[in-house]
Write an enzyme that holds these catalytic residues in place. Structure first.
Site, mmCIF file in Angstrom:
data_model
loop_
_atom_site.group_PDB
_atom_site.id
_atom_site.type_symbol
_atom_site.label_atom_id
_atom_site.label_comp_id
_atom_site.label_asym_id
_atom_site.label_seq_id
_atom_site.Cartn_x
_atom_site.Cartn_y
_atom_site.Cartn_z
ATOM 1 N N GLU A 159 -6.553 9.087 13.429
ATOM 2 C CA GLU A 159 -7.087 9.520 14.776
ATOM 3 C C GLU A 159 -5.722 9.687 15.316
ATOM 4 O O GLU A 159 -4.900 8.904 15.561
ATOM 5 C CB GLU A 159 -7.902 8.550 15.489
ATOM 6 C CG GLU A 159 -8.318 9.135 16.698
ATOM 7 C CD GLU A 159 -9.200 8.125 17.593
ATOM 8 O OE1 GLU A 159 -9.456 7.084 17.098
ATOM 9 O OE2 GLU A 159 -9.618 8.370 18.939
ATOM 10 N N ARG A 196 -6.964 -4.496 4.991
ATOM 11 C CA ARG A 196 -5.783 -4.096 5.708
ATOM 12 C C ARG A 196 -4.336 -4.856 5.826
ATOM 13 O O ARG A 196 -4.686 -5.936 5.374
ATOM 14 C CB ARG A 196 -6.376 -3.719 7.261
ATOM 15 C CG ARG A 196 -6.369 -4.812 8.159
ATOM 16 C CD ARG A 196 -7.393 -4.549 9.453
ATOM 17 N NE ARG A 196 -6.317 -3.958 10.400
ATOM 18 C CZ ARG A 196 -6.701 -2.780 10.671
ATOM 19 N NH1 ARG A 196 -7.689 -1.726 10.196
ATOM 20 N NH2 ARG A 196 -5.792 -2.086 11.704
ATOM 21 N N LYS A 250 -2.734 0.718 17.204
ATOM 22 C CA LYS A 250 -2.217 1.689 17.909
ATOM 23 C C LYS A 250 -2.355 1.407 19.640
ATOM 24 O O LYS A 250 -1.495 1.547 20.320
ATOM 25 C CB LYS A 250 -2.776 2.814 17.719
ATOM 26 C CG LYS A 250 -2.093 3.599 16.503
ATOM 27 C CD LYS A 250 -2.930 4.876 16.165
ATOM 28 C CE LYS A 250 -4.169 4.729 15.508
ATOM 29 N NZ LYS A 250 -4.758 5.829 15.077
HETATM 30 P P1 ATP Z 1 -5.476 1.270 14.920
HETATM 31 O O1 ATP Z 1 -6.350 -0.051 15.094
HETATM 32 O O2 ATP Z 1 -3.962 1.161 14.796
HETATM 33 O O3 ATP Z 1 -5.751 2.227 15.743
HETATM 34 P P2 ATP Z 1 -6.922 2.527 13.067
HETATM 35 O O4 ATP Z 1 -7.650 1.956 11.870
HETATM 36 O O5 ATP Z 1 -8.128 2.798 14.174
HETATM 37 O O6 ATP Z 1 -5.954 1.684 13.411
HETATM 38 P P3 ATP Z 1 -6.824 5.346 12.214
HETATM 39 O O7 ATP Z 1 -5.955 6.219 12.787
HETATM 40 O O8 ATP Z 1 -8.153 5.500 12.325
HETATM 41 O O9 ATP Z 1 -6.338 4.109 12.951
HETATM 42 O O10 ATP Z 1 -6.491 4.883 10.619
HETATM 43 C C1 ATP Z 1 -6.307 6.058 9.676
HETATM 44 C C2 ATP Z 1 -6.401 5.289 8.340
HETATM 45 O O11 ATP Z 1 -5.426 4.281 8.201
HETATM 46 C C3 ATP Z 1 -7.677 4.785 8.445
HETATM 47 O O12 ATP Z 1 -8.290 5.135 6.997
HETATM 48 C C4 ATP Z 1 -7.413 3.089 8.537
HETATM 49 O O13 ATP Z 1 -8.348 2.364 7.583
HETATM 50 C C5 ATP Z 1 -6.198 2.906 7.898
HETATM 51 N N1 ATP Z 1 -5.213 1.957 8.619
HETATM 52 C C6 ATP Z 1 -5.166 1.854 9.597
HETATM 53 N N2 ATP Z 1 -4.504 0.427 9.980
HETATM 54 C C7 ATP Z 1 -4.530 -0.003 8.924
HETATM 55 C C8 ATP Z 1 -3.655 -1.229 8.300
HETATM 56 N N3 ATP Z 1 -3.035 -2.138 9.066
HETATM 57 N N4 ATP Z 1 -3.672 -1.223 6.849
HETATM 58 C C9 ATP Z 1 -4.118 -0.618 6.001
HETATM 59 N N5 ATP Z 1 -4.765 0.696 6.389
HETATM 60 C C10 ATP Z 1 -4.794 0.798 7.732
HETATM 61 MG MG MG Z 2 -9.327 4.121 14.936
#
Ligand code: ATP
Ligand code: MG
Length: 552
Positions: free
Chosen positions: A36, A261, A271
């Site tokens: 995102e 994760r 983020k």
């Molecule tokens: P955040 O909580 O930092 O916003 P998010 O999962 O909401 O993380 P996205 O932009 O939706 O962020 O993530 C893109 C991809 O990266 C998704 O497939 C998510 O599962 C993966 N991802 C995010 N954080 C991690 C992590 N700590 N370890 C492994 N994969 C991750």
């Molecule tokens: Mg997200």
């Protein structure tokens, strides 16, 4: 084809190998990385990027970069550009660049299909009513009175939702699944909401936006993704992922597979919280070298190879676990030890005058760039009468076993001569301001006759070295799990940055391109800052110390 024998296996490779044996998906493998654009990528994302792009490469498949841009309030073009830059920098090339917003029209049509099948309805419940009626883990939810609305009425209302006839929040579209499901995600989840916000790609074309769970599975299917890899928190969403695809007319049904994760000690991988650090100015920006973002790691001097190595080493599992910061730091060290040329920099200078060296003489000494890699060549370093050494490399009252310079003692200057300290000069505050020494002309490249000199220290020539600013970065947090505190900011390390403005580096570094990385002999690994360096005053960021000294 089968999985690469040299790579450690993991459960995802096993699933894919099985699928290929059965010729599922006609033997194709297609993945995607779906961020995102609401912030910069962090080290957790690197794990997902390496997995998705890595799997695609390994099976000669494809991996798309897809922006999951259904939440326009929080998203921006700046973030999209940063994400593209960071994925490329990490060393991966996407097959196609897509956006969930590319599919808004199709997503809308599929919602109409669900309504026509009696599988979605327009609900006027307020968010508060929905929360109250959702039930709990132990109690079923309550059906909304609008659940029995006719298909015709739902179609009419949904068309008018899109046309902008209603206020934000007045209606939502919900999937009609099961309010008594033991899985709360299946209790008639909202799939569309009214939100009058400008979208960075579709402008004001839409006032209804699809929800993440509904959008994600359909986007995967539209792109022909075979294996939709996501993190464990989506496990409970998988029934919804499958329900949506089973109930619309679409020829592809990707398999969602969840993995643990990355959770990294002394770090934050959210983020939202990283954004808070930036907005509240606890750091200099998303690319502050202390940030666990890819942009921050890059600016600190970490190489893409070190990050890929780290992601390979931590592996892919189904079980949440914490990774020690030392694991990442060791990957960085190993890579830089192998690849970073050596140079000399004096961080906290002390003047040293060689009284018996001719005033105007300059010797251009030839020093090797890497002790184990002669192929990295040599460079010239000027030696002259007035030098600087590290303040720490001289002791007036040396502790036991001190091997560096003392009054009346000898030490070797790296790549140059053995010198003896004869006299200390102090200012009126009793601080040492210079050392007067003599050199033994017979010790260039050879040991002195009849005595052993153990210590070796680094140095730069006063006249030839260049003033530099050196930023000593340390861990941003002083506790392993900042998230476990009520306020993660309480874990911020007050000593995460020390700026040295009097440092001096050898002259050969003046031509180094931005982002060049060096091992400053005996001092650590450093990277030439691409943003704040000026021709007259380079800025070097410490990437990592030579050894793991945290807490020692
Ligand atoms: P955040 O909580 O930092 O916003 P998010 O999962 O909401 O993380 P996205 O932009 O939706 O962020 O993530 C893109 C991809 O990266 C998704 O497939 C998510 O599962 C993966 N991802 C995010 N954080 C991690 C992590 N700590 N370890 C492994 N994969 C991750
Ligand atoms: Mg997200």
């Amino acid at each position: 084809m089968s999985s690469n024998e040299t790579l450690p296996s993991n459960f995802i490779r096993q699933i894919i190998n099985n699928d290929l044996k059965q010729n599922k998906n006609n033997g194709k493998v297609a993945t995607r990385f779906p961020p995102e654009p609401n912030g910069y990528l962090h080290i957790g994302h690197a794990k997902s990027i390496c997995l998705n792009f890595g799997i695609a490469a390994e099976y000669q498949g494809t991996c798309n970069l897809r922006f999951d841009d259904t939440n326009p309030e929080k998203e921006s073009v700046e973030y999209m550009e940063a994400i593209e830059r960071d994925v490329s920098w990490l060393g991966f090339q996407w097959h196609e660049l897509r956006h969930a917003s590319d599919y808004f029209e199709q997503l809308y049509d599929y919602a109409v299909e669900l309504i026509q099948k009696g599988l979605a309805y327009v609900d006027s419940s307020t968010p508060e009513q929905m929360r109250q009626n959702r039930g709990t883990l132990t109690e079923p939810g309550k059906e909304s009175p609008d659940r029995s609305r006719s298909i015709e009425e739902n179609l009419d209302l949904f068309t008018r939702m899109r046309a902008g006839e209603f206020a934000d929040g007045q209606y939502v579209l919900r999937a009609k699944i099961d309010m008594a499901s033991s899985n709360i995600n299946m209790r008639d989840p909202v799939i569309y909401r009214i939100r009058r916000v400008h979208h960075h790609r579709t402008g004001n074309q839409w006032c209804v936006y699809p929800m993440y769970d509904y959008t994600h599975c359909i986007s995967d299917a539209i792109e022909g993704i075979t294996h939709s890899l996501c993190t464990l928190e989506f496990e409970d969403h998988r029934p919804l992922y499958d329900w949506v695809l089973d109930n619309i007319t679409i020829p592809c049904h990707p398999q969602q597979i969840e993995f643990a994760r990355l959770q990294l000690e002394y770090s934050i991988v959210s983020k939202r919280k990283l954004n808070q650090l930036v907005i509240e100015k606890h750091v200099g920006g998303w690319d502050d070298p202390r940030m666990p973002t890819l942009a921050g790691l890059r600016r600190a001097g970490v190489t893409p190879a070190a990050i890929r190595d780290f992601c390979e080493r931590i592996g892919i599992t189904k079980k949440d676990s914490w990774i020690e910061m030392a694991v990442l730091e060791n990957c960085i060290r190993e890579d830089l030890n192998e690849n970073a040329p050596r140079a000399m920099a004096v961080l906290r200078p002390l003047k040293l005058i060689i009284d018996n060296y001719p005033d105007d003489k300059v010797e251009a000494l030839e020093l090797g760039n890497h002790p184990q890699k002669p192929e990295l060549g040599t460079r010239k370093v000027e030696f002259s009468k007035v030098l600087y050494i590290e303040q720490d490399d001289f002791a007036e009252n040396p502790p036991p076993k001190y091997k560096r310079l003392v009054e009346g003692g000898e030490v070797r200057l790296r790549g140059a001569y053995v010198i003896r300290c004869n006299r200390i000069v102090k200012d009126e505050n009793e601080s040492i301001i210079e050392l007067h020494c003599s050199y033994d002309p017979d010790t260039l490249g050879k040991n002195p006759e009849g005595r052993k000199v153990k210590g070796v220290i680094h140095w730069v020539s006063e006249r030839h070295s260049v003033p530099a600013e050196i930023r000593l970065y340390d861990r941003l947090f002083s506790q392993p799990n900042p998230d476990s505190l009520d306020n993660f900011l309480d874990a911020l390390n007050p000593d995460s940055l020390e700026i040295l403005t009097e440092s001096r580096v050898e002259s050969s570094l003046t031509d180094a391109p931005p982002e060049s990385r060096f091992q400053f002999e005996r001092m650590g690994y450093f990277c030439l800052d691409a943003i704040d360096s000026t021709p007259g005053k380079p800025v070097f960021n410490r990437t990592v110390t030579l050894r793991d000294t945290w807490g020692k």
